[in-house]
Design an enzyme around this catalytic site. Sequence first.
Site, PDB file in Angstrom:
ATOM      1  N   LYS A  79      43.608  33.927  35.332  1.00 39.47           N
ATOM      2  CA  LYS A  79      42.923  34.766  36.321  1.00 39.47           C
ATOM      3  C   LYS A  79      43.961  35.339  37.288  1.00 39.47           C
ATOM      4  O   LYS A  79      44.895  34.634  37.692  1.00 39.47           O
ATOM      5  CB  LYS A  79      41.884  33.925  37.068  1.00 39.47           C
ATOM      6  CG  LYS A  79      40.972  34.726  37.985  1.00 39.47           C
ATOM      7  CD  LYS A  79      39.928  33.835  38.671  1.00 39.47           C
ATOM      8  CE  LYS A  79      38.993  34.647  39.563  1.00 39.47           C
ATOM      9  NZ  LYS A  79      37.947  33.810  40.198  1.00 39.47           N
ATOM     10  N   SER A 159      33.136  35.739  40.004  1.00 33.78           N
ATOM     11  CA  SER A 159      34.277  36.640  40.027  1.00 33.78           C
ATOM     12  C   SER A 159      35.210  36.475  38.827  1.00 33.78           C
ATOM     13  O   SER A 159      36.004  37.367  38.556  1.00 33.78           O
ATOM     14  CB  SER A 159      35.081  36.401  41.302  1.00 33.78           C
ATOM     15  OG  SER A 159      35.693  35.122  41.268  1.00 33.78           O
ATOM     16  N   SER A 183      31.822  31.216  40.874  1.00 35.19           N
ATOM     17  CA  SER A 183      32.658  32.177  40.145  1.00 35.19           C
ATOM     18  C   SER A 183      33.190  31.699  38.798  1.00 35.19           C
ATOM     19  O   SER A 183      33.749  32.486  38.040  1.00 35.19           O
ATOM     20  CB  SER A 183      33.843  32.593  41.016  1.00 35.19           C
ATOM     21  OG  SER A 183      33.443  33.554  41.954  1.00 35.19           O
TER      22      SER A 183
END
Lengths: 494, 499
Positions: A79, A159, A183
């Site tokens: 990420k 997210s 997330s």
Amino acid sequence: MTDLTSLTIAEARDRLAAKDFTALELTDAYLAAIDGANGALNAYVATTPDQARRMASASDERRASGTVGALEGIPLGVKDLFATDGVHTQAGSHILDGFKPRYESTVTANLWADGAVMLGKLNMDEFAMGSSNETSYYGPVVNPWRARGSNVDLVPGGSSGGSAAAVAAHLCAGATATDTGGSIRQPAAFTGTVGIKPTYGRCSRWGIAAFASSLDQAGPIARDVRDAAILLKSMASVDAKDTTSVDRPVPDYEAALGGSVKGMTIGIPAEYRMDGMPREIETLWQQGIAWLKDAGAEIKPISLPHTKYALPAYYIVAPAEASSNLARYDGVKYGLRVPGKDIVEMYENTRAEGFGAEVKRRVMIGTYVLSAGYYDAYYLRAQKVRTLIKRDFETVFGDGVDAILTPATPSAAFGIGDQDMAADPVKMYLNDIFTVTVNMAGLPGIAVPAGLDGQGLPLGLQLIGKPFDEETLFRTAHVIEQAAGRFEPDKWWG
Amino acid sequence: MTLVDTRTPDPKRLIAGATGDWEIIIGMEVHAQVTSQSKLFSGASTSFGAEPNANVSLVDAAMPGMLPVINQECVRQAVRTGLGLKAEINKKSVFDRKNYFYPDLPQGYQISQFKQPIVGEGTVQVAVGPDKKGEYEEVEVGIERLHLEQDAGKSMHDQHPTMSYVDLNRSGVALMEIVSKPDMRSADEAKAYLTKLRQILRYLGTCDGNMDEGSMRADVNVSVRRPGADFGTRCEIKNVNSIRFVGQAIEYEARRQIAILEDGGSIDQETRLFDPGKGETRSMRSKEEAHDYRYFPDPDLLPLEFDDAFIEELAAGLPELPDDKRSRFMAEGLTAYDASVLVSEKAIADYFEQVVEGRDAKTAANWVINDLLGALNKAGQTIDETPVSPDQLGAIIDLIKEGTISGKIAKELFEIVWSEGGDPARVVEERGMKQVTDTGAIEAEVDAVIAANPDKVEQAREKPNLAGWFVGQVMKATGGKANPQAVQALVRQKLGIED
């Protein structure tokens, strides 16, 4: 030869050990898959093919010399929130334009130390603020899943949308993600993948751009429960550089799999049955209850009375911390700088252009709730609510509940550019309704795919555990996974 | 913070205005840099004078994902200081973020302690004086709190035609903010308080107190009122960096406020700056322009907690503090003035203690204060730079005591040792400075002087004090080497002066 990218981490690990193929071959297969798919899915914001091949070759050499780490030769996506040495690290934001840190986050360093290979950086909502991956400066990620017979692009959740989409589409064997209010778990549920947010303090936050420090926690998104267990084992560690990380041994999570849930008590919280919740979610939940009951677990109705205050309190605490954490992005030291006639105008120009609308909204909310005269009414009260939420959980765990079963999300994946949510941010925030309580209480939570809705889209269930009892979550999620089977999207891209 | 008036108005501290007397109320916030190898939350060095941005870690530069880790040594130093200020030590304290934007504040917030500081209330005994009689007045100044916080970096506006540069060497260095109660009533008291505070910190080794290097800065709160009335509106004078300037700033500010009030005006609460060049304060920002710092507990740091054993261990390791040392010196026979001078700096006290070991306290004090400190002062040197070691000075004193040299010769000897070094006893030997104690030799000189000055002999019989003149002549004739006591006795005997 089967497509190497279809293998789980556990499978690839065994086949690499058997020398069926090399880490370099495995890595090349993933790099080719990314090349073919990323145009359609936009899961990666940066790929690092040269570095990936170097790391894979080094892994092959280590294997040849008899040194094999727990993730030896396994290609992973990272990420964009994690700092990666010399590699694009922008948290999905324009304000970090061109930022390449000269340091490596503790979590990713742990992965590389165990032999894993980095494929690149994964798209995400800007500074992890969002539930659809639409707030990324690098554009939305497209969910590999589509409704049956439809070619409408859906969101992968957020997210960690890039992480979830890349795992679901086999663009990496597994991915790092972070979870501040859901997330990891919400995008996992939207993409038929497994995601676990471990107990606060289980993974080091060092080198992860902060959103809300008291809630942020790293965890993996993987194709199945076993892979998630393997990844978390490598990611977790105590870290002298993060004093909120906790010094306790990291168990062998994979060893917890296959254990029985017989005699375990699974709590079913009444407050998670929301008005207007789709029937399919309720059905899925009941199915999950039935599976665990069949496996010998005792089902116990429980009450977590302060649940309804969790989301409003979360949207005070998280923005408050974010407003302070994001103050460092000011155009002075690194990233974007938009000149102005003086320092104040430079700040204003840089932050106006560098941050997207959702980030600005939360910075403003956070600034407001911390300001003189409002602190007590908002921030302090939200912190008190947080204590009550934590106490709710302590009470039920104290009463003999081993884990709590809830839906992971109130719906399946929705369309990119959803008008309702665009018009009303609170509708978007409601995506986190089942997940934020876990962050507020610092507990571990896992999302595991449990079925498909009427349109053929994946739905997930969430298990919430006691502090540092991730093993029970893996064991129980594994039972659900065994009963539900695994879910993979039909490949329409690339 | 509730302000409590602890003092009774004292007429001699009042300032006379056109419309009557005024009383000055002063409180101080002193920022003292903690003596430590590394910064409060990072491992970067705290050394002074390094190249710009040489002492900057990733944490200090607020790189994304960086986290603060508390430096235990800074915690120990704060607790030591708290103990030295006879203050309450808080076993649990909390770090908060103070949020504001400034280029030399990389995080966009300063980590400080707001609601729960590490040290609570304490006291400092301040000796104001000495007055013309060499006497001191004791004043007690209350300490409100002491907390730990990060220093900011430094903006440099003179390096580029259109841009400013930022040096982050100081960014993150540990500071103790020591907040006094509004207990001071004159510029002299404020200066004495700051002097005393610095002395305590230096004794403790928790701050070097070098104000010219910025290791210690004072924010001075000043208000005026009619004697005994309620507190007036205060102005805060920021970042005053010398004790002298603190005095000047208070004098100026008090007169400014009195002038406004006597003209029928009112004081605006504001932050002001002291301009040492002009000797005046000027407005920096008003209360309305004050920042809203949006304090909240720093979620990156757990509350700071320690137990009684930790405090006790630090308490056991504390050095003797100036007040205790001064009392001890006085008990050993020194005057308040001598004791105060000797304890003013730890290095001076340490020097004195070495000299006095096995010797007379008063004699040792005189030599250290009058001769050594006098010479150092004249040479513009500090005690650390002294060319005469405590052993050398002790040896000189011993030579006097043994009767080997006279006091006068000892002064010469001191000068020789000061400029050339060497073992004092050997210098005396080599240079023939030994006192003549041979009575026969002295007697011959006395007889010679008496014989040469019959008129003086006559006068001396009338006025016995004139014996001193004969003693002086004999000393002169013997090059100062005659034992003055022996000369004195012989002169008196020969002149027939009775004791």
